[in-house]
Design a protein around this motif. Structure first.
Motif, PDB file in Angstrom:
ATOM      1  N   VAL A   1       0.838  -1.203   0.000  1.00 42.92           N
ATOM      2  CA  VAL A   1       0.000   0.000   0.000  1.00 42.92           C
ATOM      3  C   VAL A   1       0.874   1.255   0.000  1.00 42.92           C
ATOM      4  O   VAL A   1       1.772   1.418   0.824  1.00 42.92           O
ATOM      5  N   SER A   2       0.596   2.138  -0.939  1.00 43.52           N
ATOM      6  CA  SER A   2       1.246   3.448  -1.004  1.00 43.52           C
ATOM      7  C   SER A   2       0.164   4.519  -1.085  1.00 43.52           C
ATOM      8  O   SER A   2      -0.916   4.290  -1.637  1.00 43.52           O
ATOM      9  N   LYS A   3       0.465   5.675  -0.508  1.00 42.37           N
ATOM     10  CA  LYS A   3      -0.433   6.813  -0.582  1.00 42.37           C
ATOM     11  C   LYS A   3       0.391   8.057  -0.865  1.00 42.37           C
ATOM     12  O   LYS A   3       1.216   8.489  -0.043  1.00 42.37           O
ATOM     13  N   HIS A   4       0.186   8.631  -2.066  1.00 41.08           N
ATOM     14  CA  HIS A   4       0.907   9.832  -2.474  1.00 41.08           C
ATOM     15  C   HIS A   4      -0.090  10.973  -2.636  1.00 41.08           C
ATOM     16  O   HIS A   4      -1.201  10.780  -3.132  1.00 41.08           O
ATOM     17  N   TYR A   5       0.310  12.148  -2.221  1.00 36.01           N
ATOM     18  CA  TYR A   5      -0.507  13.336  -2.374  1.00 36.01           C
ATOM     19  C   TYR A   5       0.148  14.274  -3.391  1.00 36.01           C
ATOM     20  O   TYR A   5       1.207  13.976  -3.947  1.00 36.01           O
ATOM     21  N   ALA A   6      -0.491  15.396  -3.603  1.00 31.67           N
ATOM     22  CA  ALA A   6       0.027  16.356  -4.583  1.00 31.67           C
ATOM     23  C   ALA A   6       1.392  16.896  -4.159  1.00 31.67           C
ATOM     24  O   ALA A   6       1.781  16.809  -2.983  1.00 31.67           O
ATOM     25  N   HIS A   7       2.115  17.413  -5.130  1.00 31.05           N
ATOM     26  CA  HIS A   7       3.423  18.045  -4.900  1.00 31.05           C
ATOM     27  C   HIS A   7       4.456  17.064  -4.345  1.00 31.05           C
ATOM     28  O   HIS A   7       5.359  17.434  -3.597  1.00 31.05           O
ATOM     29  N   GLY A   8       4.272  15.784  -4.698  1.00 34.16           N
ATOM     30  CA  GLY A   8       5.280  14.794  -4.334  1.00 34.16           C
ATOM     31  C   GLY A   8       5.292  14.353  -2.891  1.00 34.16           C
ATOM     32  O   GLY A   8       6.260  13.734  -2.436  1.00 34.16           O
TER      33      GLY A   8
END
Length: 243
Positions: free
Chosen positions: A13-20
């Motif tokens: 499981v990975s969770k990435h948000y805006a702007h890296g």
């Protein structure tokens, strides 16, 4: 007690948000029935994001989350809402009780939200399980902070969830009251095979769990079985130095 099937499982499981911004990166972990797991890590390590993804409150960017045998990552919003409502319990630092309702009425709210008529016997059993069978008619203002948190736990248990997620459940309580709530959670795992996943920053609280998972920079950095406050503190110091 024999530990049974895995109730919650996260796979890559990975969770990435805006702007890296990376909140979680390639996390794989399972939570078995009747176990009590604490999740710890420095501020910004991804603890709350892990809890939210595992509970279906937030969708991961990639990976798979399975709760009670159902893959959350393939569910539509309606089915996901129903699963959270019926099979997942939540307890937070804020008690979130409605002040105008009695303890029993607050506990019965999840049943009303599902369109079911609250069963007084079921509500009574939930309050008895948290030691408040004699406080059913009391409103929140008539209860101590610890009693209010117990009502919140009873409310989370009334649907008989597969897993109970707790985010800093003792954060608003004094030391003595915190220990009472932690002993209650420990007892729910031992006596009722309730699966519990708790985010905490307190090594003493973590010591009530069967194991502690450590997160840093969105990644798992090992786990500690049979924790004590001392061993948890030592691991946290090492983790913070490494970060």
């Amino acid at each position: 007690m024999e530990r049974l099937e895995t109730v919650v499982e996260l796979t890559s499981v990975s969770k990435h948000y805006a702007h890296g911004v990376v909140a979680l990166e390639d996390v794989s972990v399972g939570f078995r029935q009747g176990t009590f797991t604490a999740v710890m890590g420095p501020s910004g390590s991804g603890k709350s994001t892990l809890l939210q993804c595992a509970a279906g409150l937030d969708r991961p960017t990639s990976g798979r989350v399975v709760v009670d045998g159902r893959d959350l990552t393939t569910m539509g919003e309606r089915k996901l809402t129903r699963l959270r409502r019926d099979r997942v319990g939540f307890v937070f630092q804020a008690f979130n009780l409605l002040p105008s309702l009695t303890a029993a009425q607050n506990v019965g709210l999840p049943l009303r939200l599902t369109g079911r008529r609250p069963d007084p016997e079921l509500i009574g059993q939930s309050l008895e399980a948290v030691g408040l069978g004699d406080r059913a008619r009391h409103r929140p203002a008539e209860l101590s902070g610890g009693q209010q948190q117990r009502v919140a736990i009873a409310r989370a248990l009334v649907t008989r969830p597969a897993v109970l997620f707790a985010d800093e459940p003792t954060g608003a309580l004094d030391t003595g009251t915190s220990r009472d709530v932690l002993r209650l959670l420990r007892g729910l795992a031992d006596a009722h095979a309730q699966t519990i996943v708790m985010v905490t920053h307190d090594p003493v609280a973590a010591a009530y769990a069967d194991r502690v998972l450590f997160l840093a920079d969105g990644r798992l950095h090992g786990e500690l079985p049979d924790p004590t406050a001392e061993t948890v503190t030592s691991r946290m110091l090492l983790l913070e130095e490494a970060c």
